[in-house]
Design a protein around this motif. Structure first.
Motif, PDB file in Angstrom:
ATOM      1  N   LEU A 174       9.573  11.553   5.305  1.00 32.24           N
ATOM      2  CA  LEU A 174       9.462  10.173   4.828  1.00 32.24           C
ATOM      3  C   LEU A 174      10.189   9.214   5.762  1.00 32.24           C
ATOM      4  CD1 LEU A 174      10.139   9.916   0.982  1.00 32.24           C
ATOM      5  CD2 LEU A 174       8.071   9.332   2.221  1.00 32.24           C
ATOM      6  N   ASN A 193       0.817  -1.206   0.000  1.00 35.78           N
ATOM      7  CA  ASN A 193       0.000   0.000   0.000  1.00 35.78           C
ATOM      8  C   ASN A 193       0.852   1.257   0.000  1.00 35.78           C
ATOM      9  OD1 ASN A 193      -2.578   0.733  -0.146  1.00 35.78           O
ATOM     10  ND2 ASN A 193      -3.155   0.067   1.914  1.00 35.78           N
ATOM     11  N   ARG A 194       1.925   1.179   0.799  1.00 33.56           N
ATOM     12  CA  ARG A 194       2.772   2.357   0.976  1.00 33.56           C
ATOM     13  C   ARG A 194       3.615   2.609  -0.258  1.00 33.56           C
ATOM     14  NH1 ARG A 194       2.644   0.019   6.453  1.00 33.56           N
ATOM     15  NH2 ARG A 194       1.516   1.548   7.684  1.00 33.56           N
ATOM     16  N   THR A 202       2.754  19.022 -12.910  1.00 33.46           N
ATOM     17  CA  THR A 202       3.833  19.981 -13.141  1.00 33.46           C
ATOM     18  C   THR A 202       4.254  19.954 -14.614  1.00 33.46           C
ATOM     19  OG1 THR A 202       5.364  18.283 -12.422  1.00 33.46           O
ATOM     20  CG2 THR A 202       4.787  19.944 -10.807  1.00 33.46           C
ATOM     21  N   TRP A 252       1.838   6.846  -6.407  1.00 32.79           N
ATOM     22  CA  TRP A 252       0.681   7.679  -6.718  1.00 32.79           C
ATOM     23  C   TRP A 252       1.035   9.156  -6.561  1.00 32.79           C
ATOM     24  CZ3 TRP A 252      -1.893  11.052  -3.418  1.00 32.79           C
ATOM     25  CH2 TRP A 252      -3.094  11.585  -3.911  1.00 32.79           C
ATOM     26  N   LYS A 253       1.764   9.447  -5.480  1.00 32.11           N
ATOM     27  CA  LYS A 253       2.167  10.836  -5.231  1.00 32.11           C
ATOM     28  C   LYS A 253       3.064  11.345  -6.345  1.00 32.11           C
ATOM     29  CE  LYS A 253       5.472  13.103  -3.798  1.00 32.11           C
ATOM     30  NZ  LYS A 253       6.857  12.831  -3.592  1.00 32.11           N
ATOM     31  N   ALA A 287       1.386   4.256  -2.540  1.00 30.45           N
ATOM     32  CA  ALA A 287       1.128   5.648  -2.153  1.00 30.45           C
ATOM     33  C   ALA A 287       2.246   6.562  -2.648  1.00 30.45           C
ATOM     34  CB  ALA A 287       0.992   5.754  -0.636  1.00 30.45           C
ATOM     35  N   ILE A 288       3.482   6.085  -2.549  1.00 33.66           N
ATOM     36  CA  ILE A 288       4.612   6.893  -3.038  1.00 33.66           C
ATOM     37  C   ILE A 288       4.509   7.052  -4.553  1.00 33.66           C
ATOM     38  CG2 ILE A 288       7.123   6.991  -3.279  1.00 33.66           C
ATOM     39  CD1 ILE A 288       7.387   5.691  -0.606  1.00 33.66           C
ATOM     40  N   ILE A 301       7.826   3.298   7.553  1.00 34.74           N
ATOM     41  CA  ILE A 301       8.084   2.544   6.317  1.00 34.74           C
ATOM     42  C   ILE A 301       9.557   2.191   6.264  1.00 34.74           C
ATOM     43  CG2 ILE A 301       6.267   3.458   4.838  1.00 34.74           C
ATOM     44  CD1 ILE A 301       8.350   5.508   3.855  1.00 34.74           C
ATOM     45  N   ARG A 309      14.772  14.694  -9.968  1.00 37.52           N
ATOM     46  CA  ARG A 309      14.377  15.336  -8.721  1.00 37.52           C
ATOM     47  C   ARG A 309      13.750  14.372  -7.717  1.00 37.52           C
ATOM     48  NH1 ARG A 309       9.747  14.812 -10.009  1.00 37.52           N
ATOM     49  NH2 ARG A 309       9.227  15.032  -7.837  1.00 37.52           N
ATOM     50  N   GLU A 311      13.769  15.467  -2.390  1.00 36.05           N
ATOM     51  CA  GLU A 311      13.326  15.050  -1.049  1.00 36.05           C
ATOM     52  C   GLU A 311      14.357  15.482  -0.010  1.00 36.05           C
ATOM     53  OE1 GLU A 311      10.635  13.305  -0.106  1.00 36.05           O
ATOM     54  OE2 GLU A 311       9.903  12.216  -1.862  1.00 36.05           O
ATOM     55  N   ARG A 343       1.021  12.001  -9.426  1.00 36.38           N
ATOM     56  CA  ARG A 343       0.284  13.272  -9.307  1.00 36.38           C
ATOM     57  C   ARG A 343       1.200  14.444  -9.625  1.00 36.38           C
ATOM     58  NH1 ARG A 343      -4.823  14.556  -6.573  1.00 36.38           N
ATOM     59  NH2 ARG A 343      -4.051  16.521  -7.389  1.00 36.38           N
ATOM     60  N   VAL A 344       2.408  14.391  -9.053  1.00 32.45           N
ATOM     61  CA  VAL A 344       3.344  15.486  -9.267  1.00 32.45           C
ATOM     62  C   VAL A 344       3.680  15.591 -10.760  1.00 32.45           C
ATOM     63  CG1 VAL A 344       5.693  16.289  -8.809  1.00 32.45           C
ATOM     64  CG2 VAL A 344       4.297  15.442  -6.938  1.00 32.45           C
TER      65      VAL A 344
END
Lengths: 236, 308
Positions: free
Chosen positions: A83, A2-3, A18, A9-10, A6-7, A88, A69, A74, A13-14
């Motif tokens: 993070l 899941n995690r 952008t 997916w993030k 999630a990373i 995690i 990047r 990060e 999105r970015v």
């Protein structure tokens, strides 16, 4: 799991939100289209050889731009601290980023399927060779992604990460290209270990287990190096 | 709930934190005070499993820091400057953090609206973080740190960049949280720590200087008499008699001409009265006289080398 998702997916999105993601995508498709069309009109045959043979060079420019990047930012913006203090494992961070770039690369490569589709309309296309070609391309891209991701873990600056990533890929490319100038023993060594020679072998339409094995081990090696680099940062 | 035992962290040969031991109980807000570079952030980074201690031990909710994945589940952490992903909107950022803490989709939506309301983020939920002011970013960080309803909260300078109204809101929020949870916050704003914290500790150059309730600390430093006096003209002679009566009296010249600061280690001495009589005897004219109270600020400056 899941995690990791999630990373990814993030990051997705970015990339969607952008300009960088779109700039890279448009530039890549324009360049790929140019080499595809160029070869097609020059040779006048319904084949993808020109397109596939230029890909190792083309991806060398684009993949470091997609990964530059991901880890450097990060660390620069302090979100790595966020993070790293979440429940995690470091490997989840690395895998999440890897899956995210592979997703973007896969979409880009899928968009180029438009070219063989056009070819199939005007001539006889060798389906087997095409499948082998795309598989090889995808595996090569995975190796490139992990190499550039490792570069991104080495520094806080995205541009430096790009230069390091590009430099490593260029080194790989140039040793493979200039192989004939080396001694026979080193030639065997390079043939065995360079992802680019294995890519060229697969383009002939033969999928060898050792070829796939090499791609997977290169990818795994650089994922491990990236993991090691982050773990070192985390516990220093 | 939070327990540190001889915690040390070395960077190269220098100690950032040296032999730090303290405890924060459940339902208590502890303030961590110190000048810049005193080791506040390093201490928090160790407690949140970001930096491993060079030596010493610490535990959170009974779990040793070695058990880092479990500890991270119990802790809500707001790092200094509240880092967040500037390309995401507020809701996505909170969703990301919540998912990473293992919250299920349904719970997550509830928690996001709950924490969004508590931190005043309702109007900016769909704005990109890089368009937000520093104060809002800080609040996004606060909301994110509390999403998974941790037992223990660690905030590194939670109110920097907020305007006075927001500061009051966030203080109320922290006070409310402190009733049930364990809160450790760092700050270099003294009135804030006085207003929010049940207990506080002052560290300097990585070492614990003092720990206790604000009242206890004030009482500790109170143990002396302090008088400030200014004359019309040079009046060194005034104190000759006084120093003979009180051998421990210390007289220091002030910044303003003809002004003096008198300190005596014993509390509640009638210093003002004595000075008045001495001045009358030697016909010196007093323009100003004031008994001083030690404040937290004095304690802070004294302990952290601001006052030599």
């Amino acid at each position: 799991m899941n995690r990791i998702m999630a990373i990814s997916w993030k990051e997705w999105r970015v990339a969607m939100d952008t300009p960088l993601g779109y700039v890279v995508a448009v530039a890549f498709l324009l360049a790929a289209g140019f080499f595809f069309g160029n070869h097609l009109f020059l040779v006048g045959q319904a084949e993808m050889r020109g397109y596939f043979s230029v890909m190792p060079l083309l991806l060398m420019f684009f993949i470091p731009a997609m990964t530059m990047r991901m880890l450097s930012d990060e660390q620069r913006s302090g979100t790595f601290e966020l993070l790293a203090t979440m429940p995690i494992r470091t490997i989840d961070i690395v895998l999440g980023k890897f899956v995210a770039v592979m997703l973007q690369v896969s979409v880009l490569l899928a968009l180029t399927l438009f070219y063989p589709a056009t070819l199939a309309l005007i001539g006889n296309l060798d389906g087997g060779q095409l499948v082998a070609g795309y598989l090889a391309l995808w595996l090569l891209a995975a190796a490139y992604v992990t190499i550039s991701l490792y570069a991104s873990a080495l520094t806080d600056h995205a541009v430096v990460a790009y230069v390091i990533g590009f430099g490593m890929l260029f080194g790989l490319f140039i040793t493979t290209q200039a192989m004939v100038t080396f001694s026979p023993a080193s030639q065997d060594f390079i043939t065995a270990l360079s992802p680019i020679t294995h890519y060229q072998l697969m383009l002939r339409g033969v999928i060898g287990l050792n070829d796939i094995g090499l791609f997977i081990s290169t990818t795994a090696l650089f994922l491990a190096l990236t993991w090691f680099q982050l773990e070192r940062r985390r516990w220093r | 709930m939070i327990k540190a035992d001889q915690l040390c962290r070395k960077f190269g040969e220098t100690y950032a934190v040296e032999a730090l031991s303290f405890q924060v109980r459940r339902g208590e807000v502890m303030g961590l005070l110190g000048p810049n570079g005193a080791g506040k952030s390093t201490t928090m980074k160790m407690l949140t499993c970001f930096l491993p201690p060079s030596s010493g031990e610490a535990s959170i909710a009974g779990l040793s820091l070695q058990d880092s994945l479990e500890v991270r589940r119990k802790v809500g952490y707001l790092p200094e400057n509240a880092p967040s992903y500037s390309d995401l909107d507020v809701r996505s950022q909170l969703k990301f953090v919540g998912t990473m803490h293992g919250l299920q989709a349904a719970t997550l939506t509830d928690r996001i609206s709950e924490m969004g309301r508590a931190c005043g983020l309702d109007q900016v939920m769909h704005r990109r973080i890089d368009e937000l002011s520093k104060g809002f970013r800080q609040r996004v960080g606060l909301a994110a740190s509390m999403l998974h309803d941790p037992d223990c909260l660690i905030f590194d300078e939670p109110t920097t960049g907020l305007d006075p109204n927001q500061i009051v809101e966030i203080r109320h929020l922290i006070r409310r949280l402190g009733e049930k949870k364990t809160v450790l916050l760092s700050s270099h704003v003294l009135p804030e720590v006085e207003a929010v914290c049940d207990r506080m500790m002052i560290i300097d150059r990585g070492r614990l200087q003092v720990i206790g309730t604000p009242a206890e600390l004030a009482r500790q430093a109170e143990g002396e008499s302090l008088l400030h006096v200014r004359f019309k003209a040079l009046a060194d002679g005034v104190f000759e008699q006084l120093v003979q009566t009180f051998p421990e009296l210390e007289v220091k010249g002030g910044d303003v001409p003809f002004s003096y600061t008198l300190t005596h280690p014993e509390p509640d001495l009638p210093l003002a009265e004595q000075v008045f009589h001495a001045a009358v005897a030697s016909e010196a004219v007093i323009l100003e006289m004031q008994s001083k109270q030690t404040t937290l600020e004095d304690i802070f400056r004294k302990l952290t080398g601001g006052e030599q």
